[in-house]
Write a protein that holds these residues in place. Structure first.
Motif, PDB file in Angstrom:
ATOM      1  N   ILE A 177       0.842  -1.188   0.000  1.00 46.07           N
ATOM      2  CA  ILE A 177       0.000   0.000   0.000  1.00 46.07           C
ATOM      3  C   ILE A 177       0.883   1.246   0.000  1.00 46.07           C
ATOM      4  O   ILE A 177       1.847   1.339   0.750  1.00 46.07           O
ATOM      5  CB  ILE A 177      -0.924   0.027   1.237  1.00 46.07           C
ATOM      6  CG1 ILE A 177      -1.902  -1.146   1.199  1.00 46.07           C
ATOM      7  CG2 ILE A 177      -1.693   1.340   1.325  1.00 46.07           C
ATOM      8  CD1 ILE A 177      -2.767  -1.254   2.431  1.00 46.07           C
ATOM      9  N   ILE A 178       0.524   2.212  -0.870  1.00 49.92           N
ATOM     10  CA  ILE A 178       1.151   3.529  -0.884  1.00 49.92           C
ATOM     11  C   ILE A 178       0.084   4.534  -0.467  1.00 49.92           C
ATOM     12  O   ILE A 178      -1.010   4.562  -1.033  1.00 49.92           O
ATOM     13  CB  ILE A 178       1.702   3.889  -2.277  1.00 49.92           C
ATOM     14  CG1 ILE A 178       2.698   2.822  -2.761  1.00 49.92           C
ATOM     15  CG2 ILE A 178       2.364   5.259  -2.253  1.00 49.92           C
ATOM     16  CD1 ILE A 178       3.938   2.709  -1.919  1.00 49.92           C
ATOM     17  N   SER A 191      -3.193   3.833  -2.655  1.00 49.86           N
ATOM     18  CA  SER A 191      -2.956   2.989  -3.828  1.00 49.86           C
ATOM     19  C   SER A 191      -2.533   1.600  -3.367  1.00 49.86           C
ATOM     20  O   SER A 191      -1.571   1.452  -2.607  1.00 49.86           O
ATOM     21  CB  SER A 191      -1.869   3.609  -4.725  1.00 49.86           C
ATOM     22  OG  SER A 191      -1.620   2.797  -5.850  1.00 49.86           O
ATOM     23  N   CYS A 192      -3.261   0.588  -3.804  1.00 45.33           N
ATOM     24  CA  CYS A 192      -2.997  -0.794  -3.385  1.00 45.33           C
ATOM     25  C   CYS A 192      -2.359  -1.583  -4.536  1.00 45.33           C
ATOM     26  O   CYS A 192      -2.351  -1.142  -5.681  1.00 45.33           O
ATOM     27  CB  CYS A 192      -4.283  -1.472  -2.926  1.00 45.33           C
ATOM     28  SG  CYS A 192      -5.145  -0.597  -1.600  1.00 45.33           S
ATOM     29  N   GLY A 193      -1.863  -2.737  -4.201  1.00 43.81           N
ATOM     30  CA  GLY A 193      -1.346  -3.643  -5.219  1.00 43.81           C
ATOM     31  C   GLY A 193       0.092  -3.435  -5.605  1.00 43.81           C
ATOM     32  O   GLY A 193       0.545  -3.965  -6.625  1.00 43.81           O
ATOM     33  N   VAL A 194       0.853  -2.663  -4.819  1.00 44.51           N
ATOM     34  CA  VAL A 194       2.275  -2.474  -5.121  1.00 44.51           C
ATOM     35  C   VAL A 194       3.022  -3.733  -4.700  1.00 44.51           C
ATOM     36  O   VAL A 194       2.959  -4.132  -3.533  1.00 44.51           O
ATOM     37  CB  VAL A 194       2.836  -1.254  -4.388  1.00 44.51           C
ATOM     38  CG1 VAL A 194       4.327  -1.120  -4.636  1.00 44.51           C
ATOM     39  CG2 VAL A 194       2.096   0.007  -4.826  1.00 44.51           C
ATOM     40  N   GLU A 224      14.558  -9.663  -5.797  1.00 41.31           N
ATOM     41  CA  GLU A 224      14.621  -8.837  -6.999  1.00 41.31           C
ATOM     42  C   GLU A 224      14.400  -7.381  -6.618  1.00 41.31           C
ATOM     43  O   GLU A 224      13.506  -7.059  -5.827  1.00 41.31           O
ATOM     44  CB  GLU A 224      13.553  -9.259  -8.002  1.00 41.31           C
ATOM     45  CG  GLU A 224      13.877 -10.521  -8.762  1.00 41.31           C
ATOM     46  CD  GLU A 224      12.849 -10.812  -9.846  1.00 41.31           C
ATOM     47  OE1 GLU A 224      13.151 -11.636 -10.731  1.00 41.31           O
ATOM     48  OE2 GLU A 224      11.746 -10.216  -9.800  1.00 41.31           O
ATOM     49  N   ILE A 225      15.215  -6.512  -7.169  1.00 37.22           N
ATOM     50  CA  ILE A 225      15.047  -5.072  -6.984  1.00 37.22           C
ATOM     51  C   ILE A 225      14.356  -4.532  -8.228  1.00 37.22           C
ATOM     52  O   ILE A 225      14.871  -4.655  -9.340  1.00 37.22           O
ATOM     53  CB  ILE A 225      16.401  -4.370  -6.766  1.00 37.22           C
ATOM     54  CG1 ILE A 225      17.153  -5.022  -5.599  1.00 37.22           C
ATOM     55  CG2 ILE A 225      16.188  -2.889  -6.502  1.00 37.22           C
ATOM     56  CD1 ILE A 225      16.411  -4.971  -4.285  1.00 37.22           C
ATOM     57  N   VAL A 226      13.173  -3.939  -8.021  1.00 44.04           N
ATOM     58  CA  VAL A 226      12.301  -3.544  -9.125  1.00 44.04           C
ATOM     59  C   VAL A 226      12.035  -2.044  -9.054  1.00 44.04           C
ATOM     60  O   VAL A 226      11.819  -1.484  -7.965  1.00 44.04           O
ATOM     61  CB  VAL A 226      10.965  -4.322  -9.079  1.00 44.04           C
ATOM     62  CG1 VAL A 226      10.040  -3.890 -10.214  1.00 44.04           C
ATOM     63  CG2 VAL A 226      11.225  -5.816  -9.147  1.00 44.04           C
ATOM     64  N   TYR A 227      12.057  -1.401 -10.223  1.00 46.06           N
ATOM     65  CA  TYR A 227      11.684   0.009 -10.331  1.00 46.06           C
ATOM     66  C   TYR A 227      10.276   0.106 -10.914  1.00 46.06           C
ATOM     67  O   TYR A 227       9.989  -0.479 -11.965  1.00 46.06           O
ATOM     68  CB  TYR A 227      12.670   0.768 -11.220  1.00 46.06           C
ATOM     69  CG  TYR A 227      12.190   2.164 -11.593  1.00 46.06           C
ATOM     70  CD1 TYR A 227      12.246   3.200 -10.675  1.00 46.06           C
ATOM     71  CD2 TYR A 227      11.682   2.429 -12.858  1.00 46.06           C
ATOM     72  CE1 TYR A 227      11.801   4.473 -11.005  1.00 46.06           C
ATOM     73  CE2 TYR A 227      11.238   3.701 -13.203  1.00 46.06           C
ATOM     74  CZ  TYR A 227      11.293   4.717 -12.263  1.00 46.06           C
ATOM     75  OH  TYR A 227      10.848   5.975 -12.595  1.00 46.06           O
ATOM     76  N   LEU A 228       9.402   0.821 -10.224  1.00 45.01           N
ATOM     77  CA  LEU A 228       8.031   1.030 -10.676  1.00 45.01           C
ATOM     78  C   LEU A 228       7.787   2.519 -10.863  1.00 45.01           C
ATOM     79  O   LEU A 228       8.285   3.348 -10.090  1.00 45.01           O
ATOM     80  CB  LEU A 228       7.018   0.500  -9.655  1.00 45.01           C
ATOM     81  CG  LEU A 228       6.903  -1.006  -9.451  1.00 45.01           C
ATOM     82  CD1 LEU A 228       5.992  -1.300  -8.278  1.00 45.01           C
ATOM     83  CD2 LEU A 228       6.348  -1.665 -10.701  1.00 45.01           C
ATOM     84  N   GLN A 229       7.003   2.847 -11.876  1.00 42.20           N
ATOM     85  CA  GLN A 229       6.565   4.223 -12.060  1.00 42.20           C
ATOM     86  C   GLN A 229       5.038   4.231 -12.150  1.00 42.20           C
ATOM     87  O   GLN A 229       4.449   3.547 -13.000  1.00 42.20           O
ATOM     88  CB  GLN A 229       7.185   4.839 -13.313  1.00 42.20           C
ATOM     89  CG  GLN A 229       7.067   6.367 -13.344  1.00 42.20           C
ATOM     90  CD  GLN A 229       7.891   6.986 -14.462  1.00 42.20           C
ATOM     91  OE1 GLN A 229       8.371   6.288 -15.351  1.00 42.20           O
ATOM     92  NE2 GLN A 229       8.060   8.293 -14.422  1.00 42.20           N
ATOM     93  N   LEU A 230       4.408   4.967 -11.232  1.00 45.58           N
ATOM     94  CA  LEU A 230       2.957   5.027 -11.166  1.00 45.58           C
ATOM     95  C   LEU A 230       2.461   6.351 -11.734  1.00 45.58           C
ATOM     96  O   LEU A 230       3.070   7.407 -11.513  1.00 45.58           O
ATOM     97  CB  LEU A 230       2.474   4.880  -9.714  1.00 45.58           C
ATOM     98  CG  LEU A 230       2.952   3.649  -8.949  1.00 45.58           C
ATOM     99  CD1 LEU A 230       2.353   3.638  -7.548  1.00 45.58           C
ATOM    100  CD2 LEU A 230       2.592   2.374  -9.700  1.00 45.58           C
ATOM    101  N   GLU A 544      -0.175   1.683 -12.590  1.00 49.48           N
ATOM    102  CA  GLU A 544       1.211   1.374 -12.926  1.00 49.48           C
ATOM    103  C   GLU A 544       1.483   1.723 -14.383  1.00 49.48           C
ATOM    104  O   GLU A 544       0.813   1.240 -15.285  1.00 49.48           O
ATOM    105  CB  GLU A 544       1.480  -0.105 -12.675  1.00 49.48           C
ATOM    106  CG  GLU A 544       2.907  -0.531 -12.972  1.00 49.48           C
ATOM    107  CD  GLU A 544       3.135  -2.019 -12.759  1.00 49.48           C
ATOM    108  OE1 GLU A 544       3.606  -2.694 -13.699  1.00 49.48           O
ATOM    109  OE2 GLU A 544       2.815  -2.496 -11.640  1.00 49.48           O
ATOM    110  N   ALA A 545       2.499   2.567 -14.619  1.00 54.53           N
ATOM    111  CA  ALA A 545       2.847   2.990 -15.971  1.00 54.53           C
ATOM    112  C   ALA A 545       4.010   2.200 -16.531  1.00 54.53           C
ATOM    113  O   ALA A 545       4.060   1.919 -17.737  1.00 54.53           O
ATOM    114  CB  ALA A 545       3.163   4.483 -15.994  1.00 54.53           C
ATOM    115  N   SER A 546       4.956   1.830 -15.698  1.00 58.37           N
ATOM    116  CA  SER A 546       6.096   1.037 -16.164  1.00 58.37           C
ATOM    117  C   SER A 546       6.660   0.243 -15.002  1.00 58.37           C
ATOM    118  O   SER A 546       6.553   0.655 -13.840  1.00 58.37           O
ATOM    119  CB  SER A 546       7.181   1.922 -16.778  1.00 58.37           C
ATOM    120  OG  SER A 546       7.703   2.812 -15.806  1.00 58.37           O
TER     121      SER A 546
END
Length: 792
Positions: A177-178, A191-194, A224-230, A544-546
């Motif tokens: 959650i964010i 925002s859920c689902g991160v 795993e280290i992941v980059y997300l852009q919302l 989620e955009a990317s």
């Protein structure tokens, strides 16, 4: 001479897990493993204040963030799942709120001036000062549970709201959650689902996107280290509406706290001594041998002036003349205090709530502007109705207090005279006169209040309910023991006999059998419902955009969280997010820098490149160049054009560490495009990532006698703070010093070497930390010597 001037050095007794510079001032916040929050000033790195852990806050700080103006400090607590806002000036807790899941990282962002071109719309918020009086301060003598509404500063809401520009505190953690909090108080989006555990986040100043670094466990020992852009463009598209709504909701949230605190003070003003009459009458019933009721006993005393031996013993031996006088004074003092709090605090706060909710309802009716962000006029109307019911119940309490004070005064005056006569004491002439009207008044009071109440038989052994105010202040769901009697009230009869008027939404429900606490909870629930809808609607718009998987790494539980790469940076000028990270398993001598546009509608080059430190050219003061092989331990953005890094040499026998400034213009001078395969991790495509070599010239300094590892920077103040690997040794540097002093004192270097020896002794043998070593006399003397040298 090295270009960075050593400004201060400190050896701390407890390991530091967070260090964050203030964005505006020469202050740095430190959080240590003991749960303390420390504030140090740049001058000689002196401590300004410390906030020790307690049961009201917590003991395990999990993240720290500054408000953009540097006046408020936020920190999250893992053990109590709360976020605390602290006043920087006085180290006072301004606000504290619970969170749904433990917070691992926070970011406090303010909308940039370029994106905030609706000041005229926002400034209309100040019109509330023209219609509402200033809220009276909560009396300090009653409650110290909150600092927001103390006598010295009852308008602390303005310190939290501050400027008209919107600022948002973003929190993330392990609960997928964010959460977004406008002005650090009101939850504006969820925002859920991160996926995974959030390790870093950064909201762009144009509110168009949010960048995240998350950690996802793939196996027992790998992650795993992941980059997300919302995509958060809804906040940007409706910035004026979101700002206006957020300010209203923050006002309302603060007023709810004010009401709660006022009611707490009312409960504290009510004293247990007021129950003394009820308990003594109950004991009298249990001990007397006659079948005469208590009411009849007192009426006989009133009419004939005679009392049974049992009643005489109750009054003279148990209640006593002195006790009766004290009881009368306590009732009058307590009731007066409660009455003042209701009139000055509770009613003023309720009127302010009605004003802001009514304005909010008007905004919600403008569906074209406020509909997309979730304002619901029906839910706001329910909240207005609930506040109206609370006002009615407060007025009912005032009537009960007023009636009780009159009754008790008359009753105690008569009983005082009767007890003086029983004890054959002198009766003052002014008290000896009692008219037939006074006798009738006391008789009515006895018949109404001195009846035995069968419904009280099983409640704390009481049989009476002479005192009627305390039942309104009990935080229980039970009905009032003695609700007000409305028989014969013309208005009540008129409403009951008018079916259409009885069901009209224009009339507020009055809850005649419920306490003030119960109605307050109804009001809070209705307001919470109208506050939650926008957070839900805006939260659903965040998509989620990317998603880019950076690399895999092994789990290292000994490494402090949030003090390691990757890190994020928001460049305000060009609207770009920068991600800086290393991939130790692939190459220990490379720093990777990725750029992502914050605006998804713009066509901007989003690049990725590697800076090779394996063939780093370092220029010295004699214009000679040395080639060294380095690896990056930590990196932080100094400003939009410079990256501050802590580097370590690769030689096993000589682990030299340096602090350096890496200019990005030299990194991006020959930028090449890189197209990655989304189906693969970046570490699997590392061979295709463009590589740049850099020359540091004279922008570096060797960190002698220190096992440096982490760095925190402030480009506005031009300072950096370097922390050792054992998290206890700190050095502060002035970064942009054009000319060094003629000679750095050799004694200062010797003191640094001595401090380093103490540092190494703290992690001796198996690496266990010895907490008490820093308190020895030798270390204390070294610290004093070092501080005196720094001052000279």
């Amino acid at each position: 001479m090295p270009p960075f001037r050593l400004f201060g050095e400190k050896q701390l007794p407890t390991a530091v897990i967070f260090m964050v510079w203030s964005p505006k001032r020469d202050l740095i916040a430190l959080a240590n493993k003991a749960g303390e929050l420390l504030l140090h000033r740049l001058a000689n790195f002196q401590r300004v204040w410390s906030l020790a852990p307690n049961e009201n806050t917590g003991k395990e700080i999990s993240s720290v963030a500054w408000r953009p103006d540097g006046k408020v400090l936020a920190f999250s607590l893992a053990d109590t799942s709360r976020v605390v806002l602290c006043d920087v000036e006085k180290a006072e807790v301004l606000h504290c709120f619970p969170i749904e899941s433990p917070v691992a990282c926070m970011h406090w962002m303010e909308v940039s001036e370029e994106n905030s071109n609706h000041t005229s719309v926002f400034s209309a918020e100040d019109e509330s000062n023209l219609f509402l009086t200033k809220l009276p301060a909560v009396p300090k003598s009653y409650s110290t549970t909150s600092k927001i509404f103390s006598e010295e500063k009852s308008d602390e809401i303005m310190k939290l709201l501050d400027d008209v520009r919107l600022n948002i505190l973003v929190t993330g953690g392990s609960g997928n959650i964010i959460e977004f909090y406008a002005y650090g108080m009101y939850k504006i989006a969820t925002s859920c689902g991160v996926p995974g555990t959030c390790q870093g986040l950064c909201l762009s100043s144009d509110l168009k996107s949010l960048s995240l670094i998350t950690e996802i466990k793939t196996t027992t020992n790998e992650r795993e280290i992941v980059y997300l852009q919302l995509d958060t463009s809804l906040l940007s598209d409706y910035l004026p509406e979101v700002t206006r709504m957020a300010r209203k909701f923050t006002h309302i949230s603060t007023l709810l706290q004010y009401q709660k605190l006022s009611l707490t003070c009312m409960c504290e003003a009510w004293e247990d001594i007021l129950m003394q009459m009820d308990l003594k009458l109950t004991k009298f019933v249990q001990e007397k041998n006659t079948t005469t009721s208590v009411q009849d006993e007192f009426l006989e005393l009133l009419l004939w002036g005679k009392a049974s031996p049992e009643l005489q013993a109750l009054l003279i031996n148990q209640l006593t003349v002195k006790g009766l006088k004290k009881l009368g004074q306590s009732i009058e003092s307590s009731y007066s205090s409660i009455q003042k709090l209701v009139i000055s605090n509770l009613q003023s706060g309720s009127e302010a709530l009605l004003y802001h909710l009514s304005e909010l309802k008007g905004m919600a009716l403008w569906k074209q502007k406020y509909g997309p962000i979730g304002l619901d006029s029906a839910k706001i109307e329910d909240a207005v109705t609930a506040v109206g019911s609370f006002i009615l119940k407060a007025n009912e309490l005032l009537q009960v207090i007023d009636r009780s004070m009159k009754n008790f005064k008359a009753f105690f005056r008569w009983l005082y005279v009767a007890m003086l006569r029983m004890s054959e004491d002198h009766v003052p002439p002014e008290l000896n006169k009692m008219t037939q009207k006074d006798i009738a008044f006391v008789a009515d009071f006895l018949s109404e209040h001195f009846n035995e109440a069968p419904e009280l038989y099983d409640r704390k052994g009481k049989y009476f309910n002479v005192e009627r105010v305390g039942q309104y202040l009990k935080d229980e769901d039970d009905d009032l023991v003695s609700p007000p009697n409305y028989e014969g009230n013309p208005w009540v009869n008129f409403v009951q006999n008018s079916p259409h008027l009885k069901e009209s939404p224009l009339l507020f429900p009055c809850y005649p059998t419920k306490s003030l606490h119960f109605v307050k909870r109804v009001m809070e629930g209705a307001i919470d419902l109208c506050l939650e809808k926008p957070a839900e609607i805006i939260g659903k718009s965040v998509k989620e955009a990317s998603c880019i998987t950076l690399y895999t790494t092994t789990i290292n539980t000994s490494t402090p969280r949030l003090l390691e790469l990757p890190s994020l940076w928001n460049e305000k000028k060009s609207g770009m997010h920068y991600v800086v990270f290393t991939m130790p398993e692939i190459s220990s001598s490379k720093i990777y820098i990725m750029k992502r546009s914050t605006d998804f509608s713009r066509v901007v080059t989003c690049g990725l490149l590697a800076v090779d430190l394996g063939n780093l050219l370092i220029g010295n003061i004699d214009d000679r160049t040395d080639t060294c092989c380095y690896s990056c331990l930590d990196a932080r953005f100094y400003d939009d054009e410079t990256l501050t890094v802590v580097l370590e040499t690769a030689e096993e026998d000589h682990r030299e560490r340096i602090l350096a400034q890496l200019p990005l213009n030299s990194v991006y001078i020959n930028e090449k495009d890189f197209s990655w395969d989304p189906s693969q991790r970046l570490d699997q495509q590392s061979g295709h990532i463009p590589v740049q070599n850099v020359v540091l010239e004279n922008q570096w300094r060797a960190l002698d006698n220190m096992k440096a590892h982490y760095v925190a920077v402030n480009g506005i103040r031009r300072i950096s703070c370097v922390l050792s690997s054992n998290l206890r040794h700190i050095r502060v540097f002035e970064m942009d010093v054009e000319e060094e002093e003629e000679d750095e004192k050799q004694d200062l270097q010797n003191a640094s070497a001595d401090l380093n020896q103490v540092e190494e002794s703290l992690t001796s043998g198996d690496g266990s930390e010895v907490q008490e070593d820093c308190d020895t006399a030798e270390t204390h003397d070294l610290q004093k010597e070092n501080d005196s040298l720094l001052q000279t």
